[in-house]
Enzyme design. Sequence first.
Site, PDB file in Angstrom:
ATOM      1  N   ARG A  43       0.885  -1.181   0.000  1.00 23.26           N
ATOM      2  CA  ARG A  43       0.000   0.000   0.000  1.00 23.26           C
ATOM      3  C   ARG A  43       0.910   1.214   0.000  1.00 23.26           C
ATOM      4  O   ARG A  43       1.677   1.411   0.954  1.00 23.26           O
ATOM      5  CB  ARG A  43      -0.923  -0.014   1.216  1.00 23.26           C
ATOM      6  CG  ARG A  43      -1.647   1.298   1.397  1.00 23.26           C
ATOM      7  CD  ARG A  43      -2.801   1.215   2.367  1.00 23.26           C
ATOM      8  NE  ARG A  43      -3.927   0.527   1.768  1.00 23.26           N
ATOM      9  CZ  ARG A  43      -5.162   0.542   2.246  1.00 23.26           C
ATOM     10  NH1 ARG A  43      -5.432   1.218   3.347  1.00 23.26           N
ATOM     11  NH2 ARG A  43      -6.136  -0.098   1.642  1.00 23.26           N
ATOM     12  N   HIS A  87      -7.112   0.946  -6.743  1.00 24.07           N
ATOM     13  CA  HIS A  87      -7.356   0.060  -5.594  1.00 24.07           C
ATOM     14  C   HIS A  87      -8.028  -1.228  -6.123  1.00 24.07           C
ATOM     15  O   HIS A  87      -9.192  -1.496  -5.856  1.00 24.07           O
ATOM     16  CB  HIS A  87      -8.233   0.771  -4.565  1.00 24.07           C
ATOM     17  CG  HIS A  87      -8.254   0.121  -3.219  1.00 24.07           C
ATOM     18  ND1 HIS A  87      -7.460  -0.965  -2.888  1.00 24.07           N
ATOM     19  CD2 HIS A  87      -8.996   0.384  -2.098  1.00 24.07           C
ATOM     20  CE1 HIS A  87      -7.695  -1.313  -1.631  1.00 24.07           C
ATOM     21  NE2 HIS A  87      -8.620  -0.528  -1.143  1.00 24.07           N
ATOM     22  N   GLN A  91      -9.927  -4.014  -3.906  1.00 20.31           N
ATOM     23  CA  GLN A  91     -11.253  -3.641  -3.429  1.00 20.31           C
ATOM     24  C   GLN A  91     -12.310  -3.981  -4.476  1.00 20.31           C
ATOM     25  O   GLN A  91     -13.392  -4.473  -4.160  1.00 20.31           O
ATOM     26  CB  GLN A  91     -11.278  -2.140  -3.108  1.00 20.31           C
ATOM     27  CG  GLN A  91     -12.627  -1.642  -2.633  1.00 20.31           C
ATOM     28  CD  GLN A  91     -13.042  -2.229  -1.291  1.00 20.31           C
ATOM     29  OE1 GLN A  91     -12.278  -2.215  -0.346  1.00 20.31           O
ATOM     30  NE2 GLN A  91     -14.259  -2.751  -1.210  1.00 20.31           N
ATOM     31  N   ASP A 151     -17.160   6.982  -2.082  1.00 18.44           N
ATOM     32  CA  ASP A 151     -15.920   6.854  -1.298  1.00 18.44           C
ATOM     33  C   ASP A 151     -15.685   8.211  -0.628  1.00 18.44           C
ATOM     34  O   ASP A 151     -16.329   9.210  -0.967  1.00 18.44           O
ATOM     35  CB  ASP A 151     -14.761   6.484  -2.248  1.00 18.44           C
ATOM     36  CG  ASP A 151     -13.438   6.253  -1.526  1.00 18.44           C
ATOM     37  OD1 ASP A 151     -13.446   6.039  -0.288  1.00 18.44           O
ATOM     38  OD2 ASP A 151     -12.383   6.294  -2.199  1.00 18.44           O
ATOM     39  N   CYS A 156     -16.314   1.383  -0.115  1.00 21.98           N
ATOM     40  CA  CYS A 156     -15.134   0.573   0.206  1.00 21.98           C
ATOM     41  C   CYS A 156     -14.810   0.605   1.704  1.00 21.98           C
ATOM     42  O   CYS A 156     -14.168  -0.297   2.217  1.00 21.98           O
ATOM     43  CB  CYS A 156     -13.939   1.055  -0.604  1.00 21.98           C
ATOM     44  SG  CYS A 156     -13.598   2.815  -0.390  1.00 21.98           S
ATOM     45  N   ARG A 209     -13.500  -8.972   0.738  1.00 22.29           N
ATOM     46  CA  ARG A 209     -12.059  -8.728   0.562  1.00 22.29           C
ATOM     47  C   ARG A 209     -11.292 -10.007   0.880  1.00 22.29           C
ATOM     48  O   ARG A 209     -10.341 -10.380   0.191  1.00 22.29           O
ATOM     49  CB  ARG A 209     -11.577  -7.594   1.494  1.00 22.29           C
ATOM     50  CG  ARG A 209     -12.115  -6.210   1.168  1.00 22.29           C
ATOM     51  CD  ARG A 209     -11.545  -5.656  -0.132  1.00 22.29           C
ATOM     52  NE  ARG A 209     -10.111  -5.581  -0.146  1.00 22.29           N
ATOM     53  CZ  ARG A 209      -9.388  -4.544   0.317  1.00 22.29           C
ATOM     54  NH1 ARG A 209     -10.002  -3.491   0.813  1.00 22.29           N
ATOM     55  NH2 ARG A 209      -8.078  -4.533   0.241  1.00 22.29           N
TER      56      ARG A 209
HETATM   57  N1  NVA Z   1      -9.862   6.699  -1.637  1.00 25.10           N
HETATM   58  C1  NVA Z   1      -9.575   6.168  -0.320  1.00 25.10           C
HETATM   59  C2  NVA Z   1      -9.794   4.689  -0.283  1.00 25.10           C
HETATM   60  C3  NVA Z   1      -9.576   4.057   1.067  1.00 25.10           C
HETATM   61  C4  NVA Z   1      -9.782   2.578   1.066  1.00 25.10           C
HETATM   62  C5  NVA Z   1      -8.151   6.511   0.045  1.00 25.10           C
HETATM   63  O1  NVA Z   1      -7.269   6.404  -0.810  1.00 25.10           O
HETATM   64  O2  NVA Z   1      -7.912   6.917   1.193  1.00 25.10           O
HETATM   65  N1   CP Z   2     -11.296  -0.450   1.872  1.00 24.05           N
HETATM   66  C1   CP Z   2     -10.048  -0.509   2.351  1.00 24.05           C
HETATM   67  O1   CP Z   2      -9.090  -0.712   1.614  1.00 24.05           O
HETATM   68  O2   CP Z   2      -9.953  -0.359   3.694  1.00 24.05           O
HETATM   69  P1   CP Z   2      -8.613  -0.168   4.545  1.00 24.05           P
HETATM   70  O3   CP Z   2      -8.079   1.198   4.212  1.00 24.05           O
HETATM   71  O4   CP Z   2      -9.071  -0.281   5.963  1.00 24.05           O
HETATM   72  O5   CP Z   2      -7.633  -1.242   4.173  1.00 24.05           O
END
Ligand code: NVA
Ligand code: CP
Length: 308
Positions: free
Chosen positions: A101, A128, A131, A223, A263, A291
């Site tokens: 990540r 992502h 997801q 989101d 998500c 997931r």
């Molecule tokens: N768009 C959000 C998704 C989190 C799962 C982020 O990048 O923080």
């Molecule tokens: N939806 C998702 O990726 O959640 P987290 O940021 O908790 O991993």
Amino acid sequence: MTSHFLTGEELSVADQARLLTLAADIKARPERYRRRLEGRTLAMIFQKKSTRTRVSFEAGMFQLGGHALFLGADDIQIGRGETISDTARVLSRYVDLIMARVYAHADVEELAATSRVPVINGLSDLHHPCQVLADLQTIAERFGALERRHLAYVGDGNNMAHSLLLGCARAGMSVSVATPEGYACRPEIVARARAQAAAFGQSIVTTTRPAEAVTGADAVYTDVWASMGQEQEQARRLRDFAGFQVDAALMAHAKPTAIFLHCLPAHRGEEVSAEVCDGPQSVIFDEAENRLHAQKALMLMLLGEVDS
Ligand code: NVA
Ligand code: CP
């Protein structure tokens, strides 16, 4: 079969469909897969926080008989300036899979370019894809075949929107995206999704009017308005996203059978009303659960441990 999973496009359309079938079987009969990854190790690099991604990958790897290592960026030498490529070279001498990540999508591309083992994008600023596998599994659970279903996304043209465009289009769905002025999706990603959707006779629509996007939709998705790393823009985004909340009035434009997806984490009262988020159309916790199953299927496929 692909060796990496960075945008989701590395999987062929047929392999994406196979993965979803496998994920459904893993959910129904988890005991069949209990030892498939015995002796295998997954390294998980996190530059950002996570609840679902971290726990679903770690629990999933354990349930397949393998082992997962949590590597916070501040705990490994990346935090002191060791390069991504050296890190990938070293890790891939110890482990069988790397999930990362990251902030910049280029970082996960660099990992993949130098790793000897498959690299999975656990979220970058642009994509992502893990997801979306869970989202597609969740939509299929409700509606059966995905082809010709319509997903509407309302909110920021961010990593989630990009991955939904690509993943849904490649599942034969149509997608409409409503974003405020100045927050549109990347045009090159919209173009790639449009080409994929066209292969199924489906369309991709972009607009700045939420009701237009949601009209007739089978699934409505939103989101957060400020993603991780954009916290300092929160106040400006709250102003710019006025009118983009998914509430009951907006949901009324979708089909009566429509489901609501997010998500997570969600900010009730911002991108979604509490009424919708916790209401009867919401499938957010099935999504979160999926997931686990979808990523178990992904790890099995990347490591070539699927029945032929
Ligand atoms: N768009 C959000 C998704 C989190 C799962 C982020 O990048 O923080
Ligand atoms: N939806 C998702 O990726 O959640 P987290 O940021 O908790 O991993």
